[in-house]
Design a protein around this motif. Structure first.
Motif, PDB file in Angstrom:
ATOM      1  N   UNK A  33     144.237  34.744 -60.906  1.00 15.58           N
ATOM      2  CA  UNK A  33     145.692  34.856 -60.934  1.00 15.58           C
ATOM      3  C   UNK A  33     146.159  35.921 -61.918  1.00 15.58           C
ATOM      4  N   UNK A  34     145.472  36.007 -63.044  1.00  9.14           N
ATOM      5  CA  UNK A  34     145.847  36.994 -64.064  1.00  9.14           C
ATOM      6  C   UNK A  34     145.687  38.413 -63.546  1.00  9.14           C
ATOM      7  N   UNK A  35     144.654  38.653 -62.760  1.00 12.12           N
ATOM      8  CA  UNK A  35     144.485  39.995 -62.194  1.00 12.12           C
ATOM      9  C   UNK A  35     145.674  40.358 -61.309  1.00 12.12           C
ATOM     10  N   UNK A  36     146.115  39.410 -60.524  1.00 12.26           N
ATOM     11  CA  UNK A  36     147.259  39.666 -59.653  1.00 12.26           C
ATOM     12  C   UNK A  36     148.508  39.958 -60.484  1.00 12.26           C
ATOM     13  N   UNK A  37     148.753  39.142 -61.486  1.00 12.60           N
ATOM     14  CA  UNK A  37     149.925  39.342 -62.345  1.00 12.60           C
ATOM     15  C   UNK A  37     149.820  40.680 -63.080  1.00 12.60           C
ATOM     16  N   UNK A  38     148.635  40.994 -63.603  1.00  8.11           N
ATOM     17  CA  UNK A  38     148.439  42.262 -64.318  1.00  8.11           C
ATOM     18  C   UNK A  38     148.720  43.454 -63.401  1.00  8.11           C
ATOM     19  N   UNK A  39     148.283  43.359 -62.148  1.00  9.57           N
ATOM     20  CA  UNK A  39     148.551  44.444 -61.198  1.00  9.57           C
ATOM     21  C   UNK A  39     150.039  44.606 -60.966  1.00  9.57           C
ATOM     22  N   UNK A  40     150.737  43.499 -60.811  1.00  6.43           N
ATOM     23  CA  UNK A  40     152.178  43.553 -60.545  1.00  6.43           C
ATOM     24  C   UNK A  40     152.968  44.039 -61.752  1.00  6.43           C
ATOM     25  N   UNK A  41     152.581  43.571 -62.929  1.00  9.79           N
ATOM     26  CA  UNK A  41     153.306  43.937 -64.149  1.00  9.79           C
ATOM     27  C   UNK A  41     152.797  45.239 -64.767  1.00  9.79           C
ATOM     28  N   UNK A  42     151.637  45.700 -64.283  1.00 10.12           N
ATOM     29  CA  UNK A  42     150.990  46.875 -64.859  1.00 10.12           C
ATOM     30  C   UNK A  42     150.842  46.708 -66.366  1.00 10.12           C
ATOM     31  N   UNK A  43     150.335  45.527 -66.711  1.00 14.37           N
ATOM     32  CA  UNK A  43     150.156  45.164 -68.105  1.00 14.37           C
ATOM     33  C   UNK A  43     149.036  44.129 -68.212  1.00 14.37           C
ATOM     34  N   UNK A  44     148.310  44.187 -69.307  1.00 10.66           N
ATOM     35  CA  UNK A  44     147.232  43.220 -69.556  1.00 10.66           C
ATOM     36  C   UNK A  44     147.696  42.038 -70.389  1.00 10.66           C
ATOM     37  N   UNK A  45     148.986  41.942 -70.665  1.00  9.45           N
ATOM     38  CA  UNK A  45     149.512  40.885 -71.532  1.00  9.45           C
ATOM     39  C   UNK A  45     149.150  39.486 -71.038  1.00  9.45           C
ATOM     40  N   UNK A  46     149.049  39.300 -69.738  1.00 12.84           N
ATOM     41  CA  UNK A  46     148.730  37.988 -69.194  1.00 12.84           C
ATOM     42  C   UNK A  46     147.353  37.509 -69.670  1.00 12.84           C
ATOM     43  N   UNK A  47     146.432  38.421 -69.915  1.00 13.63           N
ATOM     44  CA  UNK A  47     145.109  38.024 -70.400  1.00 13.63           C
ATOM     45  C   UNK A  47     145.186  37.514 -71.838  1.00 13.63           C
ATOM     46  N   UNK A  48     146.068  38.091 -72.637  1.00 13.73           N
ATOM     47  CA  UNK A  48     146.284  37.588 -73.999  1.00 13.73           C
ATOM     48  C   UNK A  48     146.857  36.174 -73.945  1.00 13.73           C
TER      49      UNK A  48
END
Length: 190
Positions: free
Chosen positions: A163-178
């Motif tokens: 799920x985080x990969x999908x969110x990161x792609x949409x937001x163009x940010x790695x913040x979801x992994x933090x």
């Protein structure tokens, strides 16, 4: 002149990249051949069953690479469940950033579209998820978690990472992994 082995390797790498970016259905053989530089005759020599066989090999290559990364992280964080989580999500975040947030997980992309297209490829993807989940579960068991708890955490980690990969792609940010790192370290591994 390109050798047959190079053409084969390039076709697999190109298919893997394209499947990660645009999925299986949107990736045509012509695009794979053009981008890999593989001659059509060479392609069918190496992959007589066509795109499905190429996808099998791309899945196997991707899963083997994922398993190797997970084992390396596990080795570096031996006995440290929180350290494993931190390192795992850090690696995934770095990969997303390095690909300019274009690459999703090959297994996730194919899992979303293959069940109605190809049962054999679906089983191969499912096996890839099972194998990677088992490596994660093994790490948590080695950290002292009971088998059922370790497996539960591993399943949650895999689902969250996808799920985080999908969110990161949409937001163009790695913040979801933090955010995941914090949630797992403080919520699941105490």
């Amino acid at each position: 002149m390109t050798t047959r082995t190079e053409a084969r390797s390039r076709a697999i790498a190109t298919a893997e990249r394209l499947f990660r970016i645009q999925g299986y259905t949107a990736t045509g053989l012509t695009q794979i051949l053009t981008e890999s530089g593989a001659p059509k005759g060479s392609f069918y020599f190496h992959f007589p069953r066509g795109k499905a066989q190429l996808a099998e090999e791309a899945i196997d290559h991707y899963v083997d690479a994922r398993k190797a990364v997970l084992r390396q992280i596990s080795s570096r964080t031996s006995g440290d469940a929180a350290g494993f989580i931190r390192e795992l999500f850090k690696v995934f975040a770095a990969e997303m950033a390095a690909t300019d947030y274009q690459y999703g997980c090959l297994m996730q992309n194919l899992a979303n579209e293959l069940p109605s297209i190809d049962a054999d490829l679906t089983k191969r993807v499912a096996r890839g998820f099972a194998d990677t989940t088992e490596i994660i579960s093994d790490h948590f068991r080695a950290c002292g978690h009971p088998k059922s708890r370790a497996y539960s955490i591993a399943n949650a980690v895999v689902a969250a990472a996808e799920g985080a990969r999908t969110v990161a792609r949409l937001q163009r940010s790695s913040a979801v992994f933090d955010a995941l790192t914090t949630a797992f370290v403080t919520g699941h591994l105490e």
